[in-house]
Each structure stands twice: as C-alpha cells, then as structure tokens.
Design a protein around this motif. Structure first.
Motif, PDB file in Angstrom:
ATOM      1  N   GLY A  95       5.303  52.310 -46.145  1.00 28.68           N
ATOM      2  CA  GLY A  95       5.659  51.709 -44.865  1.00 28.68           C
ATOM      3  C   GLY A  95       5.878  50.218 -44.959  1.00 28.68           C
ATOM      4  N   ARG A  96       5.241  49.594 -45.951  1.00 27.06           N
ATOM      5  CA  ARG A  96       5.372  48.144 -46.125  1.00 27.06           C
ATOM      6  C   ARG A  96       6.527  47.764 -47.041  1.00 27.06           C
ATOM      7  NH1 ARG A  96      -0.058  48.793 -44.817  1.00 27.06           N
ATOM      8  NH2 ARG A  96      -1.076  46.949 -43.918  1.00 27.06           N
ATOM      9  N   ILE A  97       6.707  48.490 -48.147  1.00 23.98           N
ATOM     10  CA  ILE A  97       7.617  47.970 -49.174  1.00 23.98           C
ATOM     11  C   ILE A  97       8.831  48.838 -49.445  1.00 23.98           C
ATOM     12  CG2 ILE A  97       5.749  46.701 -50.299  1.00 23.98           C
ATOM     13  CD1 ILE A  97       5.740  48.867 -52.478  1.00 23.98           C
ATOM     14  N   GLY A 184      -1.052  48.724 -61.105  1.00 21.68           N
ATOM     15  CA  GLY A 184       0.228  48.397 -61.732  1.00 21.68           C
ATOM     16  C   GLY A 184       0.960  47.301 -60.974  1.00 21.68           C
ATOM     17  N   LEU A 185       2.256  47.510 -60.781  1.00 21.67           N
ATOM     18  CA  LEU A 185       3.064  46.491 -60.111  1.00 21.67           C
ATOM     19  C   LEU A 185       2.697  46.339 -58.641  1.00 21.67           C
ATOM     20  CD1 LEU A 185       6.618  47.007 -61.661  1.00 21.67           C
ATOM     21  CD2 LEU A 185       4.881  45.318 -62.244  1.00 21.67           C
ATOM     22  N   ILE A 190       4.116  42.826 -56.965  1.00 22.51           N
ATOM     23  CA  ILE A 190       4.593  42.649 -55.587  1.00 22.51           C
ATOM     24  C   ILE A 190       3.716  41.611 -54.889  1.00 22.51           C
ATOM     25  CG2 ILE A 190       4.939  43.794 -53.360  1.00 22.51           C
ATOM     26  CD1 ILE A 190       5.476  46.378 -54.917  1.00 22.51           C
ATOM     27  N   PRO A 191       4.311  40.565 -54.338  1.00 17.86           N
ATOM     28  CA  PRO A 191       3.509  39.500 -53.724  1.00 17.86           C
ATOM     29  C   PRO A 191       2.753  39.973 -52.480  1.00 17.86           C
ATOM     30  CG  PRO A 191       5.761  38.768 -54.180  1.00 17.86           C
ATOM     31  CD  PRO A 191       5.749  40.249 -54.345  1.00 17.86           C
ATOM     32  N   TYR A 264       6.098  35.414 -64.111  1.00 20.50           N
ATOM     33  CA  TYR A 264       5.945  34.496 -62.992  1.00 20.50           C
ATOM     34  C   TYR A 264       5.166  35.144 -61.847  1.00 20.50           C
ATOM     35  CZ  TYR A 264       7.427  31.541 -59.059  1.00 20.50           C
ATOM     36  OH  TYR A 264       7.449  30.744 -57.948  1.00 20.50           O
ATOM     37  N   LEU A 265       5.518  36.383 -61.499  1.00 21.67           N
ATOM     38  CA  LEU A 265       4.857  37.063 -60.386  1.00 21.67           C
ATOM     39  C   LEU A 265       3.423  37.436 -60.719  1.00 21.67           C
ATOM     40  CD1 LEU A 265       7.789  39.371 -59.203  1.00 21.67           C
ATOM     41  CD2 LEU A 265       6.903  37.340 -58.039  1.00 21.67           C
TER      42      LEU A 265
END
Length: 482
Positions: A95-97, A184-185, A190-191, A264-265
């Motif tokens: 729902g968010r991403i 994981g990611l 994911i910011p 970077y992330l």
C-alpha cells in the motif's frame, strides 16, 4: 451494496493528506498521513464494483480488491483486512510502495472513464495499519510439525513471504541473510519517507516469534556453500535479489564522488537506523552541501534524488535519457521529487565527468531525442548534435538499475544454471532450479522488478516447495513399505 457503492459520480477522488514539501524536506518520515475511518469508507465507496475487475487482474497478487473495498465501505474493516491479507503477505508495504498508478489504480475502470481512480493503495495501507492497531494481525502459528526443514537465502520480500507460508505448513524454516537486519531492500534500499522501518520490523518480529530462525550477518559462499545448506536442509530457496549495480561507462566515471545508488541509499538508511557509517560521516556518501547529479529514471533514482534533498544538497539534478512519459519509475514519485525541489533534465545523458581521480566536479551531458520506433514499438534515444551542456556535481549517483551477482561463483556451486543475463534458471511450473530441492524466487529469477512481484514469487515458491517436501515423505513411505 448499491446504496454504499458506485459513488464515484458524487464523491471526488481524495488521497490522504500529504505534508508540504518545505515541512517534509528536513526529515525521513513518511510524507502521507493515514486515512481516518470515515475517509477510508468514503473513498472505498467510489468503487464501481465492475463485472471485470481490471484492478484485480493487473495486480500481480490478484488481490480481491473490489470485495475488500466493498467491505471497507460497509464498515466491515476486520473482514476487509482478512481478505486483503489472504493473498498478500505484506499489504501495508504494498500500500505504501507499489506503483499503483501503473498497476491496480492505473487500470481502474472509473479512472478510464475520467472520474479518477479509487485510491486503492491508500485504503490497503489503512486497513493493515488499522489491523495492527486493533490486534487483528494474529501471531504466526506453525502447522503440525513435518520434521522437514527449509533454508532460505535472502531476507527480502520474496524470502520473507516464503518463510511465512512454509512455517504455517509446519516446516522448520531458517532464513540466511548477509545483512545484520532482516528485510533486504525494504530496510536498506527504500528510504523512510516512503516506508518507515518499523513497518517492516513488526513483520520480521512476527515471523521470529512464530519460529522462523534468522541467521543474520551470514553470507553464503563465505560462511557456508550452497551444498552445505543443501546438506543441512530438505529444501533450499534462493531469494537473494539482484544487487550488482550497472556501471556508468563514460570518461571520468572512476573519480571519487561517483557512487552506486545502493551504496548511497544503504548508508542513508543505516544512519537513520542509528548506525555509524564511516563513509556517511566523512562525506563520501553524504550529499550535504553538494551539487548532486543522479543518472537514471527508475524508482531507485527517485529515492536517491529525494534522499539528497533531505541531506541538505545545494542542488539536485536527475538526468534521464528518455522523456517523462517513457520513464520506468512512478510518476507519483516524480511529482513528489519536483515538489521537493529536484530539477529534471529529460532527454539528457552523461557524456563525461569532469574533475580528476581525487574528486568529480561536474557532468558534461548531451541532449537527446527519441528516434523511430523499433519492432517492439519502443523509441531509442539519439544524441542531438551540438546539444552538450554542463552541470556542476561533487556527488554523482549511478541509478542505472541492478544485475545479478555471479551466484554459481559466489555460492561455490558451479553446477547451478543461470540465464545469459545471469539470473538463476528456474522451472516456470515449480520454480525449482536444475539442482534437486533447490528453488529460486524473486528478482534473482525475473531480474530487477517490484516488491509485489517478489512477494508473489515467494508465495508461489513456498507452495511448490511444500508439494516437493510432501512428495519426498510419500516416496520415503513407499520405500519403507516395500
């Protein structure tokens, strides 16, 4: 039902309130507020309950969207949540991403008719956040013990989705991940302004409390080979994702200050989680006070430009070689980035980086145009003669996509078959690799893709692995009976 639904002609589309750019640019908190009960019910009531639910067919998980929208409109919130989570291991994450504008919402019938899509993603997020708040999310309960164990390599969305279902089916499940946190990611890539980390952590805590064992900081190939895991477990799932960054092949790309997007992330997310990251502290992976250029047009590029804004960059420019209509990322994320002050240079590509090996100082770019369509209908970018221009940059972020690592080499498994793109070969019918009892799911099979696809692949792999493990028990019983 008719009294509560089909209100798209009288009720306008409304998304949750979004914090103003000047308020959100200084932190990494999520930018959208949650729906209040009345607003979620109102927005769900706009659903047309159409006979052919294109929202559902364009959802990789085929979530039963029309029915849980109807239940939400009728105030049957717990039932709506139960239906939404029946096909989705992490509905509040999707729902968010999820790029709903390209999936369910983009194919909503009332969107096509000009009335504005139902805000499906926001209602999905609301339902599951409400479920956590109200205690509707039940503990993970393991099924009757099968006496069989499964090893899962990778604690990302595919691995976590598979772990949940396999544990429910009674198998012992051990998840191995090279990082020190599961997710994981979802955790490191994911910011927080898109996905705050406690949303992910409550899911991994639920799995651990349900008996899933996490072996973190464990790198297959260093701490054990793939064969070692096969010897320990009755079946193994490879769900590593794809982490190898595509390189920027232009003069000067080896200069200090030219960094991969994921490095970077990860540095930014680790810092937000309270870790001390040396390359963030010394400025290598920190945009503060710098002119930043991000090369790429996908969702990872959007994550990078919006992160740089929050770190206090002097300027942030995104270079993408195609136009806005052809970019692979979510247009919603582009709009958010534009509001936050990012400059987009569409139809532009880097030709060279200026500076020296000690420090990059700028980007020489070239204007592009889209040429004639190829056989697939896609237009290839072409350089415009004399279209060179320069942008200052003390930090250049390469967000050109991801490729698989060399798993046969990394895992000391030379017999593991891969495709010519480096992804693991898996049978489309059961997701098993060429190695008996070794399955694969998620990006490591399909290439860099969406979280929702990883969840689907993980769930499908769990079902296939359960069938495989049951067949082994049946075969053993037959042998014992002879």
């Amino acid at each position: 039902m008719a009294e509560r639904m089909l209100k798209f002609t009288t009720v306008a589309r409304k998304t949750p309130e979004k914090r103003a750019a000047e308020a959100r640019n200084g932190d990494f908190h999520e930018i959208y507020a949650d729906f209040i009960d009345a607003k979620a019910t109102e927005q769900a009531s706009r659903c047309s309950q159409c006979g052919v639910p294109f929202c559902q067919t364009h959802c990789p998980l085929h979530n039963n969207i029309p029915d849980w929208l109807r239940m939400t409109a009728e105030g049957r919130l717990e039932e709506a949540y139960q239906l939404s989570q029946a096909t989705n291991s992490m509905p509040e994450v999707c729902g968010r991403i999820c790029p709903q504008d390209r999936l369910c919402e983009g194919n909503c019938v009332i969107e096509q008719s000009g009335h504005g899509t139902v805000t499906i993603g926001s209602v999905e997020r609301y339902l599951t956040d409400k479920a956590w708040e109200m205690g509707w999310v039940k503990p993970l309960v393991a099924g009757a013990a099968t006496g069989q164990s499964v090893g899962i390599i990778g604690a990302g969305p595919a691995g976590l989705a598979a772990a949940e279902l396999l544990r429910e089916q009674g198998h012992e499940v051990v998840v191995y991940d090279r990082h020190d946190r599961a997710g994981g990611l979802l955790i490191y890539g994911i910011p927080g302004f898109k996905l705050e980390k406690d949303v992910v952590e409550r899911r991994t805590v639920r799995l651990a409390e349900g008996g899933v064992v996490f072996k973190l900081g464990f790198e297959v190939g260093r701490d054990a080979s793939l064969q070692d895991l096969r010897d320990r477990h009755d079946a193994v799932l490879i769900a590593t994702g794809v982490y190898a960054a595509r390189d920027l092949v232009v003069p000067g790309s080896g200069s200090q200050g030219v960094v991969p997007a994921l490095d970077y992330l990860i540095a930014s997310n680790r810092t937000g989680l309270g870790d001390t990251v040396a390359d963030y502290e010394n400025g290598t992976l920190n945009a503060e006070g710098k002119d930043v250029v991000v090369v790429g047009g996908g969702d990872t590029a959007m994550d990078c430009v919006r992160t740089a804004i929050r770190q206090g960059a002097t300027s942030v420019t995104c270079l993408y070689r195609r136009d806005k209509a052809n970019m692979p990322g979510s247009l919603r994320e582009v709009a958010n980035a534009e509001e936050e002050g990012v400059t987009f240079e569409w139809l532009a590509a880097p030709r060279a980086l200026s500076g020296d090996v000690e420090a990059v100082t700028g980007v020489r770019a070239i204007r592009m145009r889209l040429g004639a369509p190829d056989a697939s209908g896609r237009q290839s970018p072409e350089e415009i003669e004399g279209g060179d221009f320069d942008r200052p940059a003390q930090l250049v972020v390469k967000a050109l996509g991801f490729e698989p690592e060399n798993l046969p080499e990394r895992f000391s498994a030379p017999d593991l078959k891969t495709t010519r793109w480096g992804t693991v070969k898996a049978d489309v019918r059961n997701q098993m690799t060429n190695l008996d009892g070794v399955f694969a799911a998620g990006d490591i099979v399909r290439g860099a893709s969406l979280v929702v696809w990883a969840i689907k692949d993980g769930r499908d792999a769990a079902d296939a692995m359960h069938r495989y493990l049951k067949s082994r028990v049946s075969a053993a019983a037959l042998i014992a009976a002879e």
